[in-house]
Design an enzyme around this catalytic site. Structure first.
Site, PDB file in Angstrom:
ATOM      1  N   GLN A  16       9.870   0.303   3.003  1.00 10.23           N
ATOM      2  CA  GLN A  16      10.769   0.101   4.130  1.00 10.23           C
ATOM      3  C   GLN A  16      10.353  -1.187   4.830  1.00 10.23           C
ATOM      4  OE1 GLN A  16      11.442   3.710   6.408  1.00 10.23           O
ATOM      5  NE2 GLN A  16      11.540   4.976   4.572  1.00 10.23           N
TER       6      GLN A  16
ATOM      7  N   GLU B 198      16.636   1.291  -2.418  1.00  7.85           N
ATOM      8  CA  GLU B 198      15.256   1.645  -2.072  1.00  7.85           C
ATOM      9  C   GLU B 198      14.393   1.257  -3.267  1.00  7.85           C
ATOM     10  OE1 GLU B 198      14.091   5.520  -0.558  1.00  7.85           O
ATOM     11  OE2 GLU B 198      16.014   5.728   0.489  1.00  7.85           O
TER      12      GLU B 198
ATOM     13  N   ASN C 296      22.256  10.216   0.508  1.00  2.16           N
ATOM     14  CA  ASN C 296      20.975   9.659   0.063  1.00  2.16           C
ATOM     15  C   ASN C 296      20.364  10.571  -0.987  1.00  2.16           C
ATOM     16  OD1 ASN C 296      18.463   7.913   0.436  1.00  2.16           O
ATOM     17  ND2 ASN C 296      17.649   9.975   0.775  1.00  2.16           N
ATOM     18  N   GLU C 297      19.985   9.998  -2.097  1.00  2.39           N
ATOM     19  CA  GLU C 297      19.271  10.730  -3.156  1.00  2.39           C
ATOM     20  C   GLU C 297      19.804  12.154  -3.321  1.00  2.39           C
ATOM     21  OE1 GLU C 297      14.992  10.219  -2.691  1.00  2.39           O
ATOM     22  OE2 GLU C 297      15.196   8.080  -3.080  1.00  2.39           O
TER      23      GLU C 297
ATOM     24  N   GLU D 136      14.018   3.680   8.256  1.00  8.15           N
ATOM     25  CA  GLU D 136      14.333   5.104   8.359  1.00  8.15           C
ATOM     26  C   GLU D 136      13.628   5.705   9.574  1.00  8.15           C
ATOM     27  OE1 GLU D 136      13.388   7.324   4.811  1.00  8.15           O
ATOM     28  OE2 GLU D 136      14.153   9.203   5.644  1.00  8.15           O
TER      29      GLU D 136
END
Ligand code: AHR
Length: 490
Positions: free
Chosen positions: A340, A289, A170-171, A25
């Site tokens: 990550q 994730e 995302n989320e 990211e």
């Protein structure tokens, strides 16, 4: 005494190697100062750090997700393509940072190709619209004589990037997200984004942002997403991070139970909703994730500190337990991305003058290197412990795989006892060990041991060859360790 029984006929199905995926990211020093650092003595002609590339190659990640994360919900992909000197700098509202856009889509694809990994792009479903999303697919994958495809060609990329995996948002279930959405809003957006993106390139695989808030409305979300867009979705994406904030080792070690509960519940949910809605398309789980993350979490009052978590041995055990769970759920978990890859909650930690392999690097590398193609339904029993919400948890956490071509098994065992070496019989049914076998052990002096620049090898991997024959091996698993046995069988 503990017992592990492996029956080569009890298979759970093929393992998708995408469970060894990663995530990069635009956050802190993941991209800038992590994988990309022009001017560094380690930089190659693209500005990629070769020491980082070499370390990542050891992890054999088949797929890497990009560019976020929370970052993507405010990202404009056009800012990150074309001549670097013309790219605008922007404020990244997700992390309160300045984004130079010096690294963007084409740099990411080049980086992936150098690594031999598939790119997985998440589109902005926060403050972005479906036009932007479908244009991104066309810019990357288009082959016709269109303005967007010609723009990519002008930027130096004649051939399409052929990006196969595309995540929508995302989320989106989290109020911290730019463009947070109710279940109804997301189901609607997803349906339209997915439709338009697939019309641009019908070969792409789509991932829906399903759950990150596990005490939220995840059942209702799954229902709406699959009712409305079930024929578009290839993967339901789940996120979670686990912690040892209570500094309670035994409780931390029960994380395996939480993972089991979540995976089993979500598998059931997908099955029920596919049946109920007559959805023909197979729908998999992507845990896109996952990791240990709590020390550098802003909500706990620390500085944001760019999420530069330093891991210890107990975290490495938890990473191994995740990989065991993904193997045991191989039927449904077809992708997983450790979050990550560099510096930001990551197995690799850089400084301008070098890098350190964190404790969690070693289980990931070991499993990724040795995992066979078929998951086995291994049975085990023995010592147990109780902590937190769970009682009777087996002290060993186990998974096993089979490699048909090499006719070899890989057995993975996490010993969660802080103090006891556990004697264990490992029996093969209907087959025998036909060594020599390779025994790999990850361990360190104590559960809090960390790898730092000053002491980089506190937690590492030791390997030895052992002679194994017959149906039973009597093993002794060291306290707080991860062990892999790779052995030919006959
Ligand atoms: O990986 C760090 C952050 O964790 C990601 O940006 C977000 O998706 C998650 O909350």
């Amino acid at each position: 005494m503990n017992h592990i029984q492996i029956d080569l006929n009890r298979t759970l199905g093929p393992i998708n190697r995408d469970i060894f995926g990663g995530f990069a990211e635009h956050l802190g020093r993941c991209i800038y100062g992590g994988i990309y650092e022009p001017g560094s003595p380690f930089a190659d002609e693209h500005g990629f750090r070769t020491d980082v590339l070499d370390a990542l190659r050891r992890l054999r990640m088949p797929v890497i997700r990009y560019p976020g994360g929370n970052f993507v919900s405010g990202y404009r992909w056009r800012d990150g393509v074309g001549p670097r000197e013309e790219r605008p700098a922007r404020t990244d509202l997700a992390w309160g940072a300045l984004e130079t856009n010096h690294f963007g889509t084409n740099e990411f694809i080049t980086f992936c190709r150098k690594l031999g990994t598939e790119p997985y792009i998440a589109v902005n479903c926060g403050d972005g619209d479906m036009r932007e999303a479908r244009d991104w697919v066309e810019y990357c994958n288009g082959t016709k004589n269109t303005a967007l495809v010609n723009l990519r060609r002008e930027h130096g990329y004649e051939e399409p990037h052929r990006v196969k995996y595309w995540g929508i948002g995302n989320e989106v279930d989290g109020p911290w997200q730019i463009g947070f959405k109710t279940p109804e809003e997301y189901a609607r957006a997803l349906t339209e984004f997915g439709k338009a993106m697939r019309w641009v390139d019908p070969s792409i695989k789509l991932l829906a942002s399903a759950v990150s808030l596990w005490d939220g409305d995840f059942v209702e979300r799954a229902q709406l997403i699959l009712e409305q867009a079930g024929d578009q979705i290839d993967y339901m994406a789940l996120h979670w991070y686990v912690d040892n904030h209570a500094n309670d080792f035994a409780r931390f070690m029960t994380v395996s139970e939480l993972i089991e509960e979540r995976l089993a519940a979500y598998e059931g949910l997908i099955r029920a909703l596919r049946l109920d809605n007559a959805i023909k398309r197979p729908i998999h789980i992507a845990v896109d994730e996952w990791n240990v993350w709590y020390r550098t979490h802003p909500v706990f009052g620390n500085d944001l500190n760019n999420l530069e978590e330093i891991y210890n041995l107990e975290d490495a055990l938890v990473v191994a337990m995740h990989l065991n769970a993904f193997i045991r759920h191989a039927r449904s978990v077809q992708m997983a991305n450790i979050a990550q890859i560099v510096n930001v909650i990551a197995p690799i930690f850089t400084r301008p003058d070098g890098l350190v392999l964190q404790t969690i690097f070693y289980p990931f590398e070991l499993y990724s290197r040795t995992c066979g193609q078929i998951a086995l339904d291994v049975a085990w029993r023995g010592d147990t412990f109780s902590a937190g919400d769970y009682t009777g948890v087996r002290t060993l956490d186990v998974s096993a795989t089979y490699d048909e071509q090499r006719r070899q098994i890989a057995l993975y065992v996490v010993n969660r006892s802080e103090t006891d070496a556990l004697e264990t019989t490992v029996s093969l049914l209907d087959a025998r060990f036909a060594g020599p076998a390779r025994l790999s052990v990850i361990n360190g002096p104590d559960i809090k041991a960390e790898n730092t620049f000053a002491a980089p090898d506190q937690v590492t991997l030791r390997e030895q060859e052992i002679a194994l024959d017959g149906h039973t091996w009597t093993a002794v698993f060291e306290p707080h360790s991860v062990t892999a046995l790779v052995c030919p069988v006959a």
